[in-house]
Design a protein around this motif. Structure first.
Motif, PDB file in Angstrom:
ATOM      1  N   GLU A 377     -19.523  19.755 -14.433  1.00 56.97           N
ATOM      2  CA  GLU A 377     -18.972  19.665 -15.788  1.00 56.97           C
ATOM      3  C   GLU A 377     -18.205  18.383 -16.054  1.00 56.97           C
ATOM      4  OE1 GLU A 377     -18.284  24.449 -16.570  1.00 56.97           O
ATOM      5  OE2 GLU A 377     -16.570  23.112 -16.395  1.00 56.97           O
ATOM      6  N   SER A 378     -17.541  17.848 -15.004  1.00 56.35           N
ATOM      7  CA  SER A 378     -16.653  16.710 -15.254  1.00 56.35           C
ATOM      8  C   SER A 378     -16.838  15.565 -14.266  1.00 56.35           C
ATOM      9  CB  SER A 378     -15.192  17.177 -15.197  1.00 56.35           C
ATOM     10  OG  SER A 378     -14.861  17.493 -13.862  1.00 56.35           O
ATOM     11  N   GLY A 379     -17.646  15.778 -13.223  1.00 56.99           N
ATOM     12  CA  GLY A 379     -17.810  14.726 -12.224  1.00 56.99           C
ATOM     13  C   GLY A 379     -16.706  14.711 -11.185  1.00 56.99           C
ATOM     14  N   GLU A 380     -15.653  15.530 -11.366  1.00 57.25           N
ATOM     15  CA  GLU A 380     -14.560  15.538 -10.388  1.00 57.25           C
ATOM     16  C   GLU A 380     -14.963  16.350  -9.165  1.00 57.25           C
ATOM     17  OE1 GLU A 380     -11.644  13.920 -10.414  1.00 57.25           O
ATOM     18  OE2 GLU A 380     -12.261  13.012 -12.317  1.00 57.25           O
ATOM     19  N   LEU A 381     -14.669  15.813  -7.989  1.00 60.51           N
ATOM     20  CA  LEU A 381     -14.928  16.536  -6.749  1.00 60.51           C
ATOM     21  C   LEU A 381     -13.588  17.074  -6.249  1.00 60.51           C
ATOM     22  CD1 LEU A 381     -17.446  17.131  -5.116  1.00 60.51           C
ATOM     23  CD2 LEU A 381     -17.067  15.028  -3.833  1.00 60.51           C
ATOM     24  N   LEU A 382     -13.473  18.402  -6.186  1.00 58.75           N
ATOM     25  CA  LEU A 382     -12.209  19.033  -5.804  1.00 58.75           C
ATOM     26  C   LEU A 382     -12.199  19.386  -4.324  1.00 58.75           C
ATOM     27  CD1 LEU A 382     -11.952  21.683  -8.688  1.00 58.75           C
ATOM     28  CD2 LEU A 382     -10.728  19.500  -8.556  1.00 58.75           C
ATOM     29  N   CYS A 383     -11.047  19.289  -3.675  1.00 61.58           N
ATOM     30  CA  CYS A 383     -10.889  19.889  -2.346  1.00 61.58           C
ATOM     31  C   CYS A 383     -10.757  21.402  -2.546  1.00 61.58           C
ATOM     32  CB  CYS A 383      -9.679  19.304  -1.616  1.00 61.58           C
ATOM     33  SG  CYS A 383      -8.152  20.263  -1.813  1.00 61.58           S
ATOM     34  N   PRO A 384     -10.980  22.201  -1.513  1.00 62.24           N
ATOM     35  CA  PRO A 384     -10.941  23.657  -1.697  1.00 62.24           C
ATOM     36  C   PRO A 384      -9.592  24.188  -2.194  1.00 62.24           C
ATOM     37  CG  PRO A 384     -11.828  23.087   0.472  1.00 62.24           C
ATOM     38  CD  PRO A 384     -11.383  21.823  -0.145  1.00 62.24           C
ATOM     39  N   HIS A 385      -8.487  23.562  -1.798  1.00 59.38           N
ATOM     40  CA  HIS A 385      -7.169  24.035  -2.262  1.00 59.38           C
ATOM     41  C   HIS A 385      -7.033  23.810  -3.764  1.00 59.38           C
ATOM     42  CE1 HIS A 385      -7.040  22.761   1.898  1.00 59.38           C
ATOM     43  NE2 HIS A 385      -6.132  23.695   2.117  1.00 59.38           N
ATOM     44  N   SER A 386      -7.418  22.603  -4.186  1.00 65.67           N
ATOM     45  CA  SER A 386      -7.337  22.271  -5.605  1.00 65.67           C
ATOM     46  C   SER A 386      -8.259  23.184  -6.406  1.00 65.67           C
ATOM     47  CB  SER A 386      -7.722  20.808  -5.824  1.00 65.67           C
ATOM     48  OG  SER A 386      -7.042  19.972  -4.894  1.00 65.67           O
ATOM     49  N   ALA A 387      -9.401  23.554  -5.808  1.00 66.79           N
ATOM     50  CA  ALA A 387     -10.351  24.432  -6.506  1.00 66.79           C
ATOM     51  C   ALA A 387      -9.753  25.828  -6.710  1.00 66.79           C
ATOM     52  CB  ALA A 387     -11.663  24.524  -5.717  1.00 66.79           C
ATOM     53  N   VAL A 388      -8.992  26.309  -5.734  1.00 62.29           N
ATOM     54  CA  VAL A 388      -8.296  27.587  -5.906  1.00 62.29           C
ATOM     55  C   VAL A 388      -7.384  27.480  -7.136  1.00 62.29           C
ATOM     56  CG1 VAL A 388      -6.486  29.060  -4.913  1.00 62.29           C
ATOM     57  CG2 VAL A 388      -8.402  28.307  -3.482  1.00 62.29           C
ATOM     58  N   GLY A 389      -6.683  26.360  -7.238  1.00 65.06           N
ATOM     59  CA  GLY A 389      -5.798  26.148  -8.379  1.00 65.06           C
ATOM     60  C   GLY A 389      -6.557  26.134  -9.696  1.00 65.06           C
ATOM     61  N   VAL A 390      -7.650  25.379  -9.741  1.00 64.06           N
ATOM     62  CA  VAL A 390      -8.407  25.248 -10.994  1.00 64.06           C
ATOM     63  C   VAL A 390      -8.960  26.606 -11.418  1.00 64.06           C
ATOM     64  CG1 VAL A 390     -10.525  24.276 -11.984  1.00 64.06           C
ATOM     65  CG2 VAL A 390      -8.923  22.796 -10.732  1.00 64.06           C
ATOM     66  N   LYS A 391      -9.490  27.359 -10.472  1.00 67.81           N
ATOM     67  CA  LYS A 391     -10.031  28.687 -10.793  1.00 67.81           C
ATOM     68  C   LYS A 391      -8.962  29.587 -11.431  1.00 67.81           C
ATOM     69  CE  LYS A 391     -11.958  32.899 -10.150  1.00 67.81           C
ATOM     70  NZ  LYS A 391     -10.772  33.701 -10.419  1.00 67.81           N
ATOM     71  N   VAL A 392      -7.792  29.638 -10.806  1.00 67.38           N
ATOM     72  CA  VAL A 392      -6.723  30.508 -11.318  1.00 67.38           C
ATOM     73  C   VAL A 392      -6.190  29.964 -12.649  1.00 67.38           C
ATOM     74  CG1 VAL A 392      -4.389  31.356 -10.831  1.00 67.38           C
ATOM     75  CG2 VAL A 392      -6.131  31.385  -9.028  1.00 67.38           C
ATOM     76  N   ALA A 393      -6.103  28.648 -12.772  1.00 66.13           N
ATOM     77  CA  ALA A 393      -5.619  28.054 -14.024  1.00 66.13           C
ATOM     78  C   ALA A 393      -6.540  28.421 -15.184  1.00 66.13           C
ATOM     79  CB  ALA A 393      -5.533  26.528 -13.882  1.00 66.13           C
ATOM     80  N   GLU A 394      -7.846  28.343 -14.932  1.00 66.24           N
ATOM     81  CA  GLU A 394      -8.809  28.653 -16.007  1.00 66.24           C
ATOM     82  C   GLU A 394      -8.660  30.099 -16.457  1.00 66.24           C
ATOM     83  OE1 GLU A 394     -12.424  27.478 -14.075  1.00 66.24           O
ATOM     84  OE2 GLU A 394     -12.429  25.508 -15.050  1.00 66.24           O
ATOM     85  N   GLU A 395      -8.378  30.959 -15.502  1.00 65.55           N
ATOM     86  CA  GLU A 395      -8.243  32.373 -15.807  1.00 65.55           C
ATOM     87  C   GLU A 395      -6.999  32.660 -16.655  1.00 65.55           C
ATOM     88  OE1 GLU A 395      -9.901  34.704 -12.257  1.00 65.55           O
ATOM     89  OE2 GLU A 395      -7.739  35.095 -12.338  1.00 65.55           O
ATOM     90  N   LEU A 396      -5.901  31.978 -16.342  1.00 64.50           N
ATOM     91  CA  LEU A 396      -4.617  32.353 -16.934  1.00 64.50           C
ATOM     92  C   LEU A 396      -4.136  31.439 -18.045  1.00 64.50           C
ATOM     93  CD1 LEU A 396      -2.523  33.472 -13.808  1.00 64.50           C
ATOM     94  CD2 LEU A 396      -4.019  34.813 -15.271  1.00 64.50           C
ATOM     95  N   ARG A 397      -4.799  30.315 -18.276  1.00 59.98           N
ATOM     96  CA  ARG A 397      -4.157  29.344 -19.153  1.00 59.98           C
ATOM     97  C   ARG A 397      -4.256  29.711 -20.633  1.00 59.98           C
ATOM     98  NH1 ARG A 397      -6.879  24.611 -21.118  1.00 59.98           N
ATOM     99  NH2 ARG A 397      -9.149  24.776 -20.929  1.00 59.98           N
ATOM    100  N   ASP A 398      -3.225  29.294 -21.362  1.00 58.89           N
ATOM    101  CA  ASP A 398      -3.149  29.434 -22.814  1.00 58.89           C
ATOM    102  C   ASP A 398      -3.789  28.178 -23.392  1.00 58.89           C
ATOM    103  OD1 ASP A 398      -2.320  29.161 -25.446  1.00 58.89           O
ATOM    104  OD2 ASP A 398      -0.266  29.840 -25.061  1.00 58.89           O
ATOM    105  N   PRO A 399      -4.867  28.324 -24.205  1.00 58.98           N
ATOM    106  CA  PRO A 399      -5.585  27.123 -24.677  1.00 58.98           C
ATOM    107  C   PRO A 399      -4.709  26.170 -25.496  1.00 58.98           C
ATOM    108  CG  PRO A 399      -6.547  29.159 -25.592  1.00 58.98           C
ATOM    109  CD  PRO A 399      -5.486  29.579 -24.630  1.00 58.98           C
TER     110      PRO A 399
END
Ligand code: PLP
Length: 462
Positions: A377-399
């Motif tokens: 989607e964005s070309g960014e390559l995440l480390c697995p820790h950062s990916a845990v963060g992104v997954k949870v952020a997408e779930e909980l974030r207020d747009p």
């Protein structure tokens, strides 16, 4: 500025002694007696400063007269000169109102360099001034150890011993710890998991005779100076997105709760932070606790985000101290229960914690899928820790509120998981290209406190 222990029974200390001591003598963690406050106008005036100038302004009220302004300016400049990005902690955009804070531009490619590089400079300055030396012993699930070794290698007044769980750190992490040739660096591969290493470390600190004999100092994330250094990038990133006029939220891949606690401190100082989200992997004791299920230890299950593979989250004690109205006796009681397996959080304390922190978890499959999808989607390559963060952020974030997810490590530090997810094997940055050719030096040692102490006694330079 004075520092007090979360268990209420250790001497109050100024900043420099708090830093050299690490763990308080009553087994607690040091916290400021009061958090310095910034007004909205004072925060607005920090906009546009360089990372180093901002660090000076944010940290000075916590440091008191332990360091003079020009000395501190100089030490901060040295700490961050080895970073390979001039902004130090750059923001990149992932999606509408979702940003990634890249904290992996330091020498060992993980956010821990922000604190450790600075602590190395601060330790050296204080020890040289006092004509003292110390023995640093640290326990690591991978990134703390490499960051500590990188920060302290070759320094005159310090021996550094790092305990890591044998076979449970990535090859890049291990090589970063075992390849420095300096005589003051000692890498110890312990037959156990990270909680065993951390347990041994705590036991050494609680053995006062040993502690005094080798002049033990700790640089684990319980060290207040580390938390303080991490407060700075909450300010730098929030200011970039319009703080203090516009609140922002943060999602923080969490293990020992040090990084997210720094965000809590920034908020307590007056930075308008809407949500602070703790993201865990399958080792989700914090998520369970914040969901109201109490704090009960389980078994560590090794994951592809190994720096978050823990069950005892040491900095959580600082949050509990606030949640229990800064009652050291109550915290000491909880920690006593924890040593027997766990504790339940009182209703009032849980309400406080849930006001301050949100939480979520990501499974192994979700983590891998997030690495793959974000790359597409964005070309960014995440480390697995950062990916845990992104997954949870997408779930909980207020747009409507900008979300900043902390990218805690460079993908090249965890190439196997990243390749499994995305098909791309991320290359190491140029300064580490020969890491796999350098000779390794490591001592394998049993999960045995007596053997660890004997090894340290034998190898410290006096
Ligand atoms: C240490 C670490 C974490 C966890 O940080 P805590 O302060 O222990 O919560 C997350 N990601 C990476 C890459 C780390 O090295």
């Amino acid at each position: 500025m004075r520092y007090i222990s979360t268990r209420g029974a250790a001497p109050e200390l100024p900043f420099d002694d708090t830093m050299l001591t690490g763990l308080a003598r009553d087994g607690g963690l040091y916290v400021p007696a009061a958090i310095p406050q910034l007004t909205s106008a004072e925060i607005a005036a920090l906009g546009g400063l360089s990372y180093e100038d901002l660090a000076l302004r944010v940290m000075t009220p916590f440091i008191g007269d332990s360091f003079g302004e020009s000395e501190l300016t100089d030490l901060i400049a040295r700490a961050y000169s080895g970073f390979d990005h001039v902004a130090r902690a750059p923001l990149v955009q992932l999606d509408t109102n979702h940003f990634l804070l890249e904290l992996f531009h330091g020498p060992t490619l993980a956010f821990k360099d922000f604190a450790m590089q600075l602590i190395g400079q601060l330790f050296q300055a204080v020890l040289a001034r006092r004509g003292e030396r110390v023995t640093i012993v640290g326990a690591t699930s991978g990134d703390t150890g490499s960051a500590a070794i990188e920060a302290f290698r070759g320094l005159d007044n310090v021996d550094v011993f790092i305990l890591f769980p044998h076979g449970r750190v990535s090859e890049v992490q291990r090589r970063q710890m075992t390849t420095p040739a300096e005589a003051n660096v000692h890498a110890l591969a312990v037959d156990g998991d990270f909680d065993d290493c951390q347990g041994a470390l705590k036991a050494m600190f609680n053995d006062f005779a040993f502690r005094d004999e080798v002049r033990l100092a700790g640089v684990n994330s319980i060290n207040w100076a580390r938390v303080l250094a991490q407060v700075v990038y909450y300010f730098s990133s929030a200011l970039s997105l319009g703080a203090p006029h516009r609140p922002v939220s943060f999602t923080v891949p969490t293990g020992n709760f040090g990084d997210i606690f720094a965000g809590h401190v920034a908020r307590c100082m007056g930075l308008p932070i809407d949500r602070l989200v703790a993201a865990t992997n399958q080792n989700d004791i914090l998520h369970r606790c914040l969901s109201g299920q109490g704090y009960h230890k389980g078994q560590v299950v090794p994951s592809i985000s190994p720096s978050m593979d823990i069950q005892v989250s040491s900095n959580f004690e600082r949050a509990l101290f606030d949640a229990y109205g800064r009652d050291g006796k109550a915290v000491a009681q909880l920690m006593e229960e924890l040593s027997l397996g766990g504790f339940d959080v009182s209703q009032g304390a849980l309400e406080y914690l849930r006001e301050q922190f949100d939480s979520g978890r990501a499974s192994e499959q979700e983590t891998l899928a997030t690495i793959r999808r974000v790359r597409e989607e964005s070309g960014e390559l995440l480390c697995p820790h950062s990916a845990v963060g992104v997954k949870v952020a997408e779930e909980l974030r207020d747009p409507d509120v900008p979300m900043i997810t902390l990218a805690t490590a460079h993908p090249a530090k965890f190439p196997d998981a990243v390749e499994q997810a995305s098909g791309i094997r991320p290359p190491l940055p140029a300064h580490m290209q020969d890491l796999f050719e350098r000779p390794e030096r490591v001592t394998r040692i049993g999960n045995d406190l007596g053997a660890l102490k004997a090894h340290i006694r034998e190898h410290v330079q006096r």
